[in-house]
Design a protein around this motif. Structure first.
Motif, mmCIF file in Angstrom:
data_model
loop_
_atom_site.group_PDB
_atom_site.id
_atom_site.type_symbol
_atom_site.label_atom_id
_atom_site.label_comp_id
_atom_site.label_asym_id
_atom_site.label_seq_id
_atom_site.Cartn_x
_atom_site.Cartn_y
_atom_site.Cartn_z
ATOM 1 N N LYS A 595 0.837 -1.209 0.000
ATOM 2 C CA LYS A 595 0.000 0.000 0.000
ATOM 3 C C LYS A 595 0.867 1.252 0.000
ATOM 4 C CE LYS A 595 -3.984 -2.071 2.357
ATOM 5 N NZ LYS A 595 -4.818 -2.050 3.586
ATOM 6 N N THR A 596 1.884 1.264 0.857
ATOM 7 C CA THR A 596 2.740 2.449 0.929
ATOM 8 C C THR A 596 3.609 2.577 -0.308
ATOM 9 O OG1 THR A 596 2.768 2.222 3.333
ATOM 10 C CG2 THR A 596 4.453 3.632 2.334
ATOM 11 N N TYR A 597 4.151 1.475 -0.802
ATOM 12 C CA TYR A 597 4.983 1.541 -2.006
ATOM 13 C C TYR A 597 4.176 2.045 -3.204
ATOM 14 C CZ TYR A 597 8.903 -0.899 0.203
ATOM 15 O OH TYR A 597 9.967 -1.217 0.987
ATOM 16 N N ARG A 598 2.913 1.631 -3.272
ATOM 17 C CA ARG A 598 2.086 2.129 -4.376
ATOM 18 C C ARG A 598 1.811 3.616 -4.222
ATOM 19 N NH1 ARG A 598 -1.906 -2.779 -3.294
ATOM 20 N NH2 ARG A 598 -0.994 -4.415 -4.611
ATOM 21 N N ARG A 599 1.473 4.004 -3.022
ATOM 22 C CA ARG A 599 1.119 5.414 -2.818
ATOM 23 C C ARG A 599 2.304 6.323 -3.072
ATOM 24 N NH1 ARG A 599 -0.391 4.832 1.908
ATOM 25 N NH2 ARG A 599 1.406 5.616 3.045
ATOM 26 N N GLU A 600 3.508 5.897 -2.709
ATOM 27 C CA GLU A 600 4.690 6.732 -2.888
ATOM 28 C C GLU A 600 5.410 6.456 -4.202
ATOM 29 O OE1 GLU A 600 7.155 6.326 0.494
ATOM 30 O OE2 GLU A 600 5.665 7.120 1.898
ATOM 31 N N ARG A 601 4.825 5.592 -5.037
ATOM 32 C CA ARG A 601 5.319 5.355 -6.395
ATOM 33 C C ARG A 601 6.724 4.757 -6.399
ATOM 34 N NH1 ARG A 601 1.077 5.933 -9.735
ATOM 35 N NH2 ARG A 601 2.490 6.420 -11.470
ATOM 36 N N TRP A 602 7.018 3.837 -5.457
ATOM 37 C CA TRP A 602 8.298 3.130 -5.447
ATOM 38 C C TRP A 602 8.120 1.815 -6.205
ATOM 39 C CZ3 TRP A 602 12.793 5.166 -3.775
ATOM 40 C CH2 TRP A 602 12.728 6.319 -2.992
ATOM 41 N N HIS A 603 7.968 1.931 -7.500
ATOM 42 C CA HIS A 603 7.625 0.748 -8.294
ATOM 43 C C HIS A 603 8.821 -0.181 -8.493
ATOM 44 C CE1 HIS A 603 3.756 2.539 -8.970
ATOM 45 N NE2 HIS A 603 4.309 3.625 -9.491
ATOM 46 N N ASP A 604 10.039 0.356 -8.496
ATOM 47 C CA ASP A 604 11.200 -0.517 -8.646
ATOM 48 C C ASP A 604 11.354 -1.451 -7.453
ATOM 49 O OD1 ASP A 604 11.736 0.673 -11.035
ATOM 50 O OD2 ASP A 604 13.158 2.114 -10.228
ATOM 51 N N VAL A 605 10.969 -0.981 -6.279
ATOM 52 C CA VAL A 605 11.019 -1.830 -5.090
ATOM 53 C C VAL A 605 9.771 -2.680 -4.986
ATOM 54 C CG1 VAL A 605 11.379 -1.796 -2.586
ATOM 55 C CG2 VAL A 605 12.365 0.004 -4.008
ATOM 56 N N LEU A 606 8.682 -2.202 -5.548
ATOM 57 C CA LEU A 606 7.404 -2.908 -5.427
ATOM 58 C C LEU A 606 7.375 -4.177 -6.266
ATOM 59 C CD1 LEU A 606 4.459 -2.983 -4.432
ATOM 60 C CD2 LEU A 606 3.854 -1.520 -6.367
ATOM 61 N N LEU A 607 7.989 -4.167 -7.436
ATOM 62 C CA LEU A 607 7.885 -5.325 -8.336
ATOM 63 C C LEU A 607 8.460 -6.596 -7.709
ATOM 64 C CD1 LEU A 607 7.018 -6.437 -11.027
ATOM 65 C CD2 LEU A 607 9.191 -5.662 -12.014
ATOM 66 N N PRO A 608 9.670 -6.611 -7.119
ATOM 67 C CA PRO A 608 10.123 -7.850 -6.469
ATOM 68 C C PRO A 608 9.214 -8.297 -5.340
ATOM 69 C CG PRO A 608 11.956 -6.324 -6.766
ATOM 70 C CD PRO A 608 10.709 -5.563 -7.078
ATOM 71 N N LEU A 609 8.629 -7.339 -4.631
ATOM 72 C CA LEU A 609 7.716 -7.702 -3.560
ATOM 73 C C LEU A 609 6.461 -8.366 -4.120
ATOM 74 C CD1 LEU A 609 7.003 -5.712 -0.396
ATOM 75 C CD2 LEU A 609 5.044 -6.290 -1.792
#
Length: 1360
Positions: A595-609
Motif C-alpha cells: 500500500k505504501t509503495y504504491r502510494r509513494e510510487r516506489w515501483h522498482d522496489v514494489l515489483l520484487p515484492l
C-alpha cells in the motif's frame, strides 16, 4: 547479551552484606522473590537466610514490623543491571545470615617435605589463581566469571549487622510512696551487663572475620523508644563498642521503630556514611593488585611456583600463563575495582590496557591457539571488555568514540578470524558478527530507556548574515555550519538501536546461508567444528526476532524520512515468514507494505515484492489475489506476467460470478492515457473536438493481455465510447500510432436513433476532422452496447511504445465542464471478467506524457498544446448583447450636483432582466468627501441592485446617477456593472417528450420557454416536472470624471498689537464700541483678513449670494466685514474663468497664555458661504450649488521682550498730552533687566527737555525698570507739550536689555525693539515671531511673507 556471562557485563557497585534481619516466624510462610543479589547474576551466598515476605499487622510486635519494613526498604535499593550510569552513593545490598562465612583467601600448595615454612607461606595463592592446581584457570587461564561473582555475591565491602539490644522488663512499685528496690535494680544492672557482654562477644567474633579481609563492620542496635530516653544508654553503648573493638567512625548506630518515611531516610544516611569505607576497601584491593603487577613486570620468575605442575596424564608439564596474560589479568582486576569505586575514567583506562594486551595475545597463535578452550574464553573476555569500554564512553555522551571503538573491535577480530580460518565463508564468522551488532543494540536500547540521548544529525540552518552576504562561498558556509552541509558518513554516526538489530538480522541471514552451504558439503566426520551445535539453532526464529525488534524501534525512533526503511524491514520480515513456510502471515505483511509503495510510487522496489507475494498467494491457493497481482505486475512490465495470467484464467474458475474490480488508483496503469481538447471553451450547443490517447511505454508490451473492451465515460448526459477488440492486422499505423475516429459523442436524450449523426462516415464529422488536420480513419463503428454507448471495433493489443488515438467531438446543451470521467479496461478470458479503471491522465513512472494534438497520421505530425488545462473544455452560455452609454458634462465641479445618464440598450434576441451596480472608488488623496445618489439610494462607495426592468430585444432604458464631489480636486472613478439574466424552464421528464412525438430539435426548442408566457402551464393535464435555468451575464465599465474647482479663495492675513484701553485714550476709532474692542488686558491684538475669490473652473458661474458666517470663539471674534454692507446688486453679472471678487474682515484676537507659549493656531471664527450655479450652453443655469470656505487659522507672532509705544495721533498747540511706553516680557522662562533712555538733547532752564524745538517732554530721561518676570509688563509715561504746529517728531526712546550685557561685548546691553501701536502691521512670519508658519486649512492661501514690520517716524499732528 545472553550470549555472554552476566558477571562480565553487569555494572559493578559496592557490595553491602546485611545480617540480623531474619523475618519473624509466621503461621504460613510465603516465599518471596529472591533479593537483589540473588538474581541470575549471582547465586545466593552460603548461609543466606530464608527470604519470606509478610505484611505486618497491628497485633504484631513493633520490632517485627521494623524488621519487615527494613527488609522491604533494603530490597528496593540498587539492583544489578548492565546500564546504570547513576553515580550516587548506593550499594548493592544482599541480605545474609548473621553466621555467614567468607570464602578462603588463599590455598596452600601440596605438602613438600623439602620446602621451608616461609616458602610454603609465600607460595599460597587464591583458589581462583592460575597458579593453584585446583583452580579452573590452572595453568593458563585469564579471568573467570566466578571471580567477579566472588566480589559481587560472596565478599562484601561493608558488613552491617543488626542486633537487638537487651532491655529489662519494667517493674512498677506497689505504691508511689514505696522507694525503689535496690536489690532488684542491682539484679537488673547485672543482667544488662551480662547481656551486653554477650552482645560484645558476638560483635567481636564477626569483627575478627571481617577484619581479616579489611571489611568495614557496622552494627545497628535495635532498641525501643523508651530506651532512647534512658540515661544509662550512652554508657552501655560505649561499653559495647570498646568490648567488641568497633571503630569510632560509622561503626555503631541505634535504631528504634519509626515511620516508613523516616526509615527510608535512615537507609539513605546509612549508605552515605558507609560509602567512603567501601571506596577505601576497593582502593586497597587496587593497590595490592598494582603492586603485584609491578613485581610481575620486573621479574616474572618470582611468580613461578616452586613446584612443577604435571599434566593430567602425568606427561609433559603444563604450560603456565604468559606475561601478557598476567598483564590482562591485573589490568582487568584494577578496572573492576575502579568500577566498584565509580571512577569511570580510571576504569576505562585499565579496560583499554587489558584489551590492548589481549590483542597482543590474539596476534600470536603460539600464545592462544585457535579453537581451544582458553582461546574461546579470551575471545569472550575481549568482547566483554569492548562492551564495557563502549558503555563507559556512552556514559560520558562520547557517541563517536563509542561507535568507533565498537567498529574497530569488529574490524580487528574480523581480520583475526580470517587468519584463524574463520572468514566470511563460515557461519561462525557471521554468528559472531551478528552477536556484536545485537549486543550493541541491546546496550543502546537499555540506555535509551534510562538517560542516554542519541545525537542529532539534522543540518543546522545557515546563518542569515552568511546567507545574505553575496561574497560568501560554499566552503565558508560549510565552515559556519560545522561541516554538516556536506552530510555525515552513516558508518561514523551512532544511530538508534533498531539499525543494529537490523544489521544483526542481516548477519544472521548470512550465517544461515553459510550453514546451509556447509550442510550440503559436509559428510559425517568431515563436518566442520560446531556444525552439530549449529543444526540445533533455529535461524529463522532468530532472524524474525531481530527484524521485529528493528521494525518496532525504527517506528519509535526513526525520523519521517526513514519510514521507507521501516517498510523495507517489514519486507524482510515477510520474506522470512515465506522462508519459514508461514505464507499466510507473509501475505499480510506484503499487503501492508505494498500500500505504501504504491502510494509513494516506489515501483522498482514494489515489483520484487509483488513477485514474492504472488508466489505466496499461489501456495495458499488464493486465485483471485494471484490474478490481481499478475495484472499489476503486467502494468509494471513483468516479462512472464501476461502468460501466467492467461494460464490461470484458462485453467481455473472465478470464485464468484461477479466481475473483479481492480483499483489502479496507486498502482501502475496498464495503459498510459491522455485526453486533449482542441479549444479551452465553447458555447452551449457548439461542438468541441477531442483526442484520447491510449499507449504503452517503450519497455511494456500488451500483445498477449486479454483486453476485450475499453469503455470511456465523458460524464452525465453523454453516452460512453465503447471499444471492442477485433483481431485484425493493423496496416494503417505509422511509427506506432493508430487513429480511430469515434465521431460525435451523443447525448443520452438522443437515444439510439441518432446514430446517423454520430457515425464517423457522416459528412459533417469528416469535414470538421479534415479542418483540424486528421486525414486518416482506422476505426469502424457499428451498433451500441448495453449502456447505450456506440461501439467501435478495433485491435486492443499494443506493442511496446504503440499509441492508439481516438478522435471525436462532444457538445452540451447546458453550461458545464466536459472531461473524461473514467476509462475502464475490461479483460475477459473464459468465465473471468476483470475491470481495471484508469484515470483520464495516467502514466507509468518512466513515461513522460505531454499534451499533443495529432494533426496528420500520414505523414505523422503532432502539434504541441501549450495551455495549462488541456484535458477539459468549459461550456459557457452565449453572452448577452447589451449596449451601454454614458451622457454627462466634460468636467465636474466641486460642490455641485453632477448628473450622469446611464443608457442601456438590449441588442440581443432574448428578453433580459437588467440591473446595475455603481461603485465609487476611493480617491488617492485626503481631504475629500464624495458620494453618489441613484433614485433614493445614497452611498459613499457602493450602490447595488438598481433594477432597470425587463428589456425586450431592441428596448432601451436610462437611469441617472448623481455625483457629489467636495474637498480637493482630482479624478473621481466610478465602476458601473450591468448585470443581465435570462430565465428559461427545462422539462425533466424526458420520456414524456418522446411519447408526444417530438424530435430532438423540436424538443430543444420547446424546452426553452420564456418565463413571461407560462400562464397556461398550470392548466396542463399532463404532470411534467420543470426546473428553472438562469443565464447570468455581467458587463463592466469604468467612468473617470475629472473634478475641478469652481471657486478658489486666497487669503491675506495681517496682525497688530493692542494696548489696554486705559492707555489708549482716544486713539481708538469712535466707531469701535466697547463690545467690539479687545476684551483682554494682555496679549490683545487684531487680525485683518482679506479674501480674494476667483472663478477657477473652466466654465462660467452665476453667483447668487456670498456671506460671511460667524462662529466666534473664545480667542477670536469677527468685528466687521465688507460683505455685511454689500447688497445683492454686487453679484448681478456672470463670472467668467479668471474673474474674481474680494472681501475684508477684522478679527479681534485675545489668545490665552497656553496658546501663546505653545504656538498653537487659533481656528478661524467663521466661513464664507457662496451659492452659485453653472452657466450652461444656451444661457441657462444649472441647479444651485453651495461652496463653503473656512477662514484661515490664525497665529499671531510670538513676542519676547518688546516695547509698545502709545502716542496720540493729534495734539493741540501748548496743550499737555501723554506718551506711554509699555515694556512686555513674553519670554516663556527668562527674566528681563531693562533700562530706558531718551535721546539726548540740551536741557532747558526750567529743567524740561526740548527735542528739535517742537515738543517739551517731562518725565524719566534715563533709568532702570524693575526686573520683569516672564509674562509681566511695566508702563512708563511722559508728559509732552507741543510747541509747533504741523507734523512734529516724537522724542526718541531707547530700551536696552541689560541681561545680555554680560554675554555680549556691548556694555549697554541689547537694544529692544519699540513698536508704535498706531502704525503696526505684521505678518505671521515677522522676525519677532518665534513660531513657524503651518499649512492653512482648505481654501486658505495666505500671501503675506516674512518681511519685517515697517516702522515710520514717530510723529504727531499738532493743531492750533
Amino acid at each position: 547479551m545472553n550470549s555472554y556471562p552476566p558477571e562480565l557485563l553487569v555494572q559493578l557497585a559496592p557490595v553491602m552484606f546485611v545480617a540480623g534481619l531474619d523475618p519473624p516466624p509466621t503461621p504460613v510462610d510465603t516465599p518471596s522473590p529472591p533479593p537483589v543479589a540473588q538474581t541470575s547474576t549471582s547465586p545466593p551466598p552460603p548461609g543466606a537466610p530464608p527470604t519470606h515476605r509478610s505484611t505486618p499487622s497491628r497485633s504484631q510486635d513493633p520490632f517485627a514490623s521494623l524488621i519487615l519494613r527494613l527488609r522491604e526498604s533494603l530490597d528496593a535499593q540498587r539492583k544489578p543491571s548492565v546500564w546504570a550510569p547513576d553515580a550516587s552513593k548506593t550499594f548493592q545490598i544482599i541480605l545474609v545470615d548473621r553466621n555467614v562465612d567468607f570464602p578462603p583467601r588463599k590455598l596452600a600448595p601440596p605438602d613438600d617435605p623439602h620446602q621451608s615454612p616461609y616458602a610454603a607461606a609465600t607460595a599460597a595463592h587464591s583458589p581462583l589463581s592460575p597458579l593453584t592446581p585446583s583452580s579452573p584457570l590452572h595453568p593458563d587461564g585469564l579471568i573467570a566469571p566466578i571471580w567477579i561473582r566472588k566480589h559481587t555475591a560472596l565478599v562484601p565491602s561493608v558488613f552491617v549487622l543488626f542486633l537487638k539490644m537487651y532491655e529489662a522488663p519494667s517493674t512498677s512499685p506497689r505504691s508511689p510512696l514505696e522507694p525503689p528496690d535496690a536489690d532488684r535494680e542491682r539484679e537488673r544492672a547485672d543482667e544488662e551487663r551480662r547481656r551486653d557482654l554477650e552482645l560484645a562477644a558476638e560483635i567481636a567474633a564477626r569483627k575478627r572475620s571481617t577484619g581479616e579481609r579489611n571489611i568495614k563492620l557496622t552494627v545497628v542496635l535495635i532498641a525501643s523508644r523508651k530506651m532512647l530516653d534512658d540515661p544509662a544508654l550512652d554508657a552501655r553503648l560505649t561499653f559495647v563498642r570498646r568490648q567488641s573493638g568497633l571503630d569510632s567512625r560509622a561503626a555503631l548506630f541505634v535504631l528504634s521503630p519509626v515511620a516508613p518515611s523516616e526509615l527510608a531516610e535512615f537507609v539513605r544516611s546509612l549508605q552515605d556514611a558507609l560509602y567512603e569505607p567501601a571506596v577505601e576497601y576497593y582502593t586497597a584491593h587496587s593497590k595490592r593488585v598494582r603492586r603485584k603487577r609491578n613485581r610481575h613486570a620486573q621479574s616474572f620468575s618470582s611468580f613461578a611456583p616452586s613446584y612443577t605442575p604435571l599434566s593430567p596424564l602425568g606427561g609433559a608439564p603444563a604450560r603456565p600463563l604468559r606475561p601478557e596474560g598476567w598483564t590482562v589479568r591485573y589490568e582487568y582486576k584494577m578496572a573492576c575495582f575502579a568500577e566498584f569505586r565509580r571512577e569511570d575514567e580510571v576504569a576505562l583506562k585499565h579496560y583499554q590496557d587489558a584489551y590492548a594486551s589481549l590483542l597482543i595475545m590474539f596476534g600470536s597463535t603460539a600464545i592462544l591457539p585457535p579453537r581451544t578452550k582458553r582461546w574461546a574464553e579470551a575471545k569472550v573476555l575481549a568482547d566483554a571488555i569492548n562492551i564495557k569500554i563502549v558503555k563507559l564512553y556512552l556514559y560520558n555522551n562520547e557517541h563517536a568514540l563509542a561507535l568507533s571503538r565498537h567498529s574497530g573491535h569488529m574490524r580487528r577480530f574480523s581480520d583475526f578470524s580470517r587468519g584463524w580460518g574463520i572468514g566470511e565463508e563460515t557461519f561462525e564468522f557471521w554468528s559472531w558478527l551478528a552477536r556484536q551488532h545485537r549486543v550493541l543494540a541491546e546496550l543502546l536500547e537499555r540506555g535509551l530507556a534510562s538517560t542516554l540521548i542519541l545525537p542529532s544529525f539534522s543540518p543546522e540552518p545557515r546563518l542569515p548574515s552568511a546567507v545574505g552576504s553575496p561574497g560568501t562561498t560554499t566552503l565558508e558556509l560549510e565552515g559556519l555550519t560545522g561541516g554538516r552541509a556536506a552530510g555525515v558518513n552513516p558508518s561514523h554516526a551512532l544511530q538508534h538501536p533498531g539499525h543494529y538489530y537490523y544489521m544483526a538480522a542481516r548477519c544472521t541471514e548470512a550465517r544461515r546461508e553459510r550453514f546451509l552451504a556447509s550442510e550440503g558439503t559436509s559428510q559425517g566426520a568431515s563436518a566442520a567444528p560446531g556444525l552439530t551445535n549449529e543444526r540445533k539453532v533455529d535461524h529463522l526464529t532468530i532472524i524474525l526476532e531481530l527484524y521485529t525488534k528493528a521494525y518496532e524501534l525504527f517506528k519509535r525512533y526513526g525520523a519521517q524520512s526513514q519510514g521507507r526503511l521501516t517498510l523495507w524491514i517489514a519486507g524482510r520480515i515477510a520474506m522470512t515468514y515465506e522462508q519459514a513456510g508461514d505464507t499466510e502471515r507473509a501475505c499480510q505483511f506484503f499487503s501492508r507494505i505494498a500500500k505504501t509503495y504504491r502510494r509513494e510510487r516506489w515501483h522498482d522496489v514494489l515489483l520484487p515484492l509483488l513477485v514474492r507475494w504472488h508466489a505466496c498467494a499461489q501456495k495458499l491457493g488464493d486465485t483471485e489475489v494471484a490474478v490481481r497481482l499478475l495484472v499489476e505486475m503486467a502494468g509494471q512490465g513483468a516479462e512472464t506476467a501476461q502468460e501466467e495470467l492467461v494460464s490461470i484464467l484458462q485453467g481455473s474458475e472465478p470464485p464468484s460470478t461477479e466481475s473483479i474490480l481492480i483499483d489502479q488508483e496507486d498502482c501502475e496503469p496498464l495503459l498510459d492515457t491522455n485526453v486533449v481538447f482542441w479549444t479551452p471553451e465553447v458555447r452551449v450547443g457548439e461542438e468541441a473536438s477531442f483526442q484520447i490517447t491510449l499507449s504503452t511505454p517503450e519497455h511494456i508490451m500488451l500483445d498477449k493481455m486479454p483486453i476485450q473492451q475499453i469503455k470511456i465515460s465523458l460524464g452525465e448526459g453523454h453516452k460512453p465510447i465503447v471499444l471492442k477488440h477485433k483481431d485484425e492486422a493493423v496496416d494503417g499505423s505509422e511509427q506506432g500510432v493508430r487513429l480511430v475516429k469515434v465521431g460525435r459523442v451523443r447525448l443520452v436524450k438522443e437515444g439510439n436513433d441518432g446514430g446517423e449523426e454520430s457515425g464517423s462516415s457522416s459528412d459533417e464529422g469528416d469535414e470538421d476532422e479534415e479542418d483540424e488536420g486528421v486525414d486518416e480513419d482506422d476505426g469502424e463503428e457499428d451498433g451500441s452496447d448495453d449502456s447505450g454507448g456506440d461501439i467501435t471495433e478495433t485491435s486492443l493489443r499494443w506493442k511496446a511504445g504503440e499509441k492508439l488515438v481516438l478522435a471525436g467531438k462532444i457538445s452540451s446543451d447546458v453550461p458545464a465542464t466536459l472531461q473524461v470521467q473514467s476509462i475502464e479496461v475490461t479483460l475477459q478470458e473464459g468465465k473471468w471478467t476483470i475491470i481495471v479503471p484508469h484515470a483520464s491522465f495516467a502514466s507509468h513512472g518512466h513515461s513522460v506524457v505531454t499534451p499533443r494534438w495529432l494533426t496528420s497520421s500520414k505523414p505523422l505530425r503532432f502539434l504541441p498544446i501549450g495551455r495549462e488545462h488541456w484535458s477539459s473544455v468549459v461550456v459557457h452560455h452565449r453572452p448577452h448583447q447589451l449596449a451601454l452609454a454614458f451622457e454627462h458634462h466634460e468636467q465636474a465641479l466641486l460642490d455641485e450636483d453632477y448628473p450622469i445618464v446611464i443608457s442601456v440598450t438590449n441588442t440581443d434576441s432574448r428578453t433580459l432582466d437588467v440591473a446595475i451596480d455603481a461603485l465609487l472608488q476611493p480617491t488617492a488623496f485626503d481631504g475629500t468627501d464624495n458620494y453618489i445618489v441613484v433614485d433614493e439610494q445614497r452611498s459613499a462607495s457602493l450602490i447595488k441592485g438598481v433594477r432597470l426592468g425587463t428589456l425586450a430585444p431592441g428596448v432601451s432604458t436610462q437611469k441617472t446617477l448623481h455625483l457629489f464631489s467636495t474637498g480637493a480636486p482630482g479624478e473621481r472613478v466610478i465602476d458601473v456593472s450591468v448585470q443581465s439574466t435570462h430565465r428559461t424552464k427545462r422539462m425533466r421528464d424526458e420520456t414524456a417528450r418522446h411519447k408526444s412525438g417530438e424530435t430532438p430539435d423540436t424538443a430543444s426548442e420547446s424546452a426553452e420557454i420564456d418565463t413571461g408566457t407560462q400562464e397556461g402551464a398550470e392548466n396542463s393535464t399532463e404532470e411534467t416536472e420543470e426546473e428553472e435555468n438562469v443565464e447570468a451575464n455581467e458587463m463592466l465599465e469604468t467612468l473617470v470624471v475629472p473634478a475641478l474647482e469652481a471657486l478658489r479663495v486666497i487669503y491675506d492675513v495681517g496682525y497688530r498689537r493692542m494696548m489696554p484701553r486705559a492707555l489708549l485714550g482716544g486713539i481708538l476709532d469712535a466707531s469701535v464700541g466697547p463690545e467690539d474692542a479687545p476684551w483682554g488686558e494682555h496679549d490683545a491684538g487684531e487680525a485683518l483678513v482679506h479674501a480674494t475669490v476667483q472663478c477657477a473652473g473652466p466654465v462660467g458661474l452665476k453667483v447668487d449670494s456670498a456671506k460671511l458666517v460667524r462662529e466666534d470663539g473664545i480667542s477670536a471674534r469677527i468685528l466687521d466685514a465688507f460683505l455685511d454692507e454689500a447688497g445683492e446688486e454686487m453679484f448681478e453679472d456672470e463670472y467668467l474663468p479668471g474673474d474674481e471678487f474680494g472681501d475684508s474682515c477684522r478679527i479681534s484676537l485675545v489668545p490665552d497664555e497656553e496658546e501663546m507659549s505653545s504656538g498653537e493656531y487659533i481656528p478661524g471664527p467663521g466661513y464664507y458661504e457662496i451659492t452659485w450655479r453653472r452657466v450652461l450652453q444656451g444661457g441657462n443655469y444649472g441647479p444651485p450649488s453651495t461652496s463653503l470656505f473656512a477662514l484661515p487659522t490664525l497665529q499671531p507672532p510670538r513676542d519676547g521682550l518688546i516695547g509698545l509705544l502709545s502716542v496720540p495721533s493729534t495734539a493741540k498747540l501748548h496743550v499737555p498730552t501723554h506718551m506711554h511706553l509699555t515694556i512686555r516680557n513674553r519670554h516663556p522662562s527668562r527674566t528681563a533687566t531693562v533700562t530706558v533712555q531718551l535721546e539726548s538733547d540740551p536741557q532747558q532752564q526750567d529743567g524740561s527737555t526740548s527735542l528739535g524745538g517742537g515738543i517739551l517732554v517731562a518725565g524719566l530721561r534715563t533709568g532702570r525698570v524693575p526686573v520683569l518676570l516672564p509674562g509681566m509688563e511695566y508702563t512708563l509715561s511722559w508728559r509732552i507739550i507741543p510747541l509747533e504746529c504741523g507734523s512734529v517728531r516724537v522724542p526718541g526712546v531707547k530700551v536696552f536689555d541689560m541681561r545680555s550685557a554680560a554675554a555680549d561685548t556691548g556694555a549697554n546691553g541689547e537694544e529692544v525693539e519699540i513698536v508704535d501701536v498706531r502704525t503696526e502691521w505684521r505678518g505671521e512670519n515677522a522676525e519677532e515671531s518665534a513660531g513657524t508658519v503651518q499649512p492653512l486649512p482648505l481654501k486658505s492661501t495666505p500671501r503675506q511673507g516674512g518681511e519685517k514690520a515697517v516702522r515710520p517716524p514717530q510723529c504727531i499732528l499738532v493743531l492750533p
